[in-house]
Design an enzyme around this catalytic site. Sequence first.
Site, PDB file in Angstrom:
ATOM      1  N   LYS A 281       3.565   7.463   7.996  1.00  0.00           N
ATOM      2  CA  LYS A 281       4.781   8.221   7.595  1.00  0.00           C
ATOM      3  C   LYS A 281       5.700   7.413   6.649  1.00  0.00           C
ATOM      4  CE  LYS A 281       7.006  12.458   8.123  1.00  0.00           C
ATOM      5  NZ  LYS A 281       7.204  12.564   9.449  1.00  0.00           N
ATOM      6  N   ASN A 424      10.190  -6.978   8.692  1.00  0.00           N
ATOM      7  CA  ASN A 424       9.408  -7.686  10.098  1.00  0.00           C
ATOM      8  C   ASN A 424       8.510  -6.534  10.851  1.00  0.00           C
ATOM      9  OD1 ASN A 424      10.333 -10.172   9.642  1.00  0.00           O
ATOM     10  ND2 ASN A 424      12.320  -9.631  10.506  1.00  0.00           N
ATOM     11  N   HIS A 530       6.825  -6.408   1.712  1.00  0.00           N
ATOM     12  CA  HIS A 530       8.182  -5.727   1.461  1.00  0.00           C
ATOM     13  C   HIS A 530       8.292  -4.625   0.571  1.00  0.00           C
ATOM     14  CE1 HIS A 530       9.323 -10.052   2.312  1.00  0.00           C
ATOM     15  NE2 HIS A 530       9.742  -9.590   3.429  1.00  0.00           N
TER      16      HIS A 530
END
Length: 530
Positions: A281, A424, A530
């Site tokens: 998702k 993270n 990222h």
Amino acid sequence: MTDHPRRVTRALLSVSDKTGLIEFAKALASHGVELVSTGGTAKAIAAAGLQVRDVSELTGFPEMMDGRVKTLHPKVHGGLLAIRDNKEHADAMKAHGIAPIDLLVVNLYPFEATVDKGAGYEDCIENIDIGGPAMIRAAAKNHDDVAVVVEAQDYQAVLDELSANKGATTLALRRRLAAKAYARTAAYDAAISNWFAAQNKAEAPDFRAFGGRLIQSLRYGENPHQTAAFYRTPDKRPGVATVRQLQGRELSYNNINDTDAAYECIAEFDPARTAACVIVKHANPCGVAEGPDLVSAYRKAFACDTQSPYGGIIAVNRTLDAEAARVITEILTEVIIAPDATEEAIAIVAKRKNLRLLLAGSLPDPRAPGLTAKTVAGGLLVQSRDNAVVDDLTLKTVTKRVPTDAELRDLKFAFRVAKHVKSNTIIYAKDVATVGIGAGQMSRVDSARIAARKAQDAAADAKLAEPLTKGSVVASDAFFPFADGMLACIEAGATAVIQPGGSIRDEEVIKAADDHGIAMVFTGIRHFRH
């Protein structure tokens, strides 16, 4: 912009892909267009009973050097580049016996396909087209007078204009074709330059270009006010760009992005070893699990977070079977992607008419090299793909307690998943299934706490006495800069930890693990995403 019609009296055709060639050539001839051609193209046209001049007749110069030199001649390029309304150009054409070429039809040597089939160095070199791009660029530059076609799908547009304009093309069409021609040669040269960079092991060549072929124009981008399109690159990595869509609505930008994330993650699980399922998702896995079959894997993945999968993406690593299809379609799902599917499974999914079913044929290789690129303001960030696989790493136990076999199995599983979750990242896992996922937080402590809270919610939904983080293992995509993040995981019930290591406070973190009787292993590899 006026129509600025230009009658087509002479066409030069030189194509490696002869799809639709004969029909097109016959239609041109019916409009009184003189056909000029080269090599195999000329033979194919002549074999169809059409009158065609070999380009060597036009130039007065024979084809030579195994076909390397045939169209690089002033009588070809002069015929393409001459400005018809320029008296000086017209006088030069007359003085040197240069005939105008009003339509150029060229598709290039199949360099990308040659590389894709794994051909050797010399074969790839021979499939670098030189004359083709030179002619395409010349014709496109002179689009005020010349039409240029670089693929068969534009044949009909040219024929429609010839029929509508008494054998002429309009400036609007010629401009559109010229723009496409330059884009094609740019993508072609990008493929060649990237191939050379790989051959030379150049990690950072002085110039880097990427090119692709349009797969589809998208309704919008991430948001409705953004435009978007999807392109296929020469890299034939199995995935969302190479799938066969069996049913469902057109994929959206976000569908494509999320499906790619799901399929790259599922590729970490060898189908010969285990069945596996990934639920994604918003580009993050919200549940991942292994099992003896796809149904078991799906149920375990779904149990990690029973709310987020609604409207999500499901990826499986084996042929989708009927039982799995039946269970997966019990809730609203946007996309199912699998290497293949049984006919019964296809029929079951078909009952959900808006659900997209994508079959990729195979799984991408998580170890394969490759490049990824990301735009930034005024620039392009390019890096090699993260192809580190936990099974290939040397794991170092740094605590007094060594993980048990069951813990080690789950630690590897958790680190496999952490590679595909936004940093993270904290992943709790138990019995080769995620039981808590913390993604994309600015603080690793927050990721640990969010993942634990999600596990508490899942336990409440399932009416469990305690969350499954009790007795779980935990993976961190990067080192713990302080002991607090790991302590939050221990508080949630984790008994073993896998992390890259490398912090200046590693000893402090190791001591905290030992104080709590926790096993911890270092991988030496991190998985920032990222």
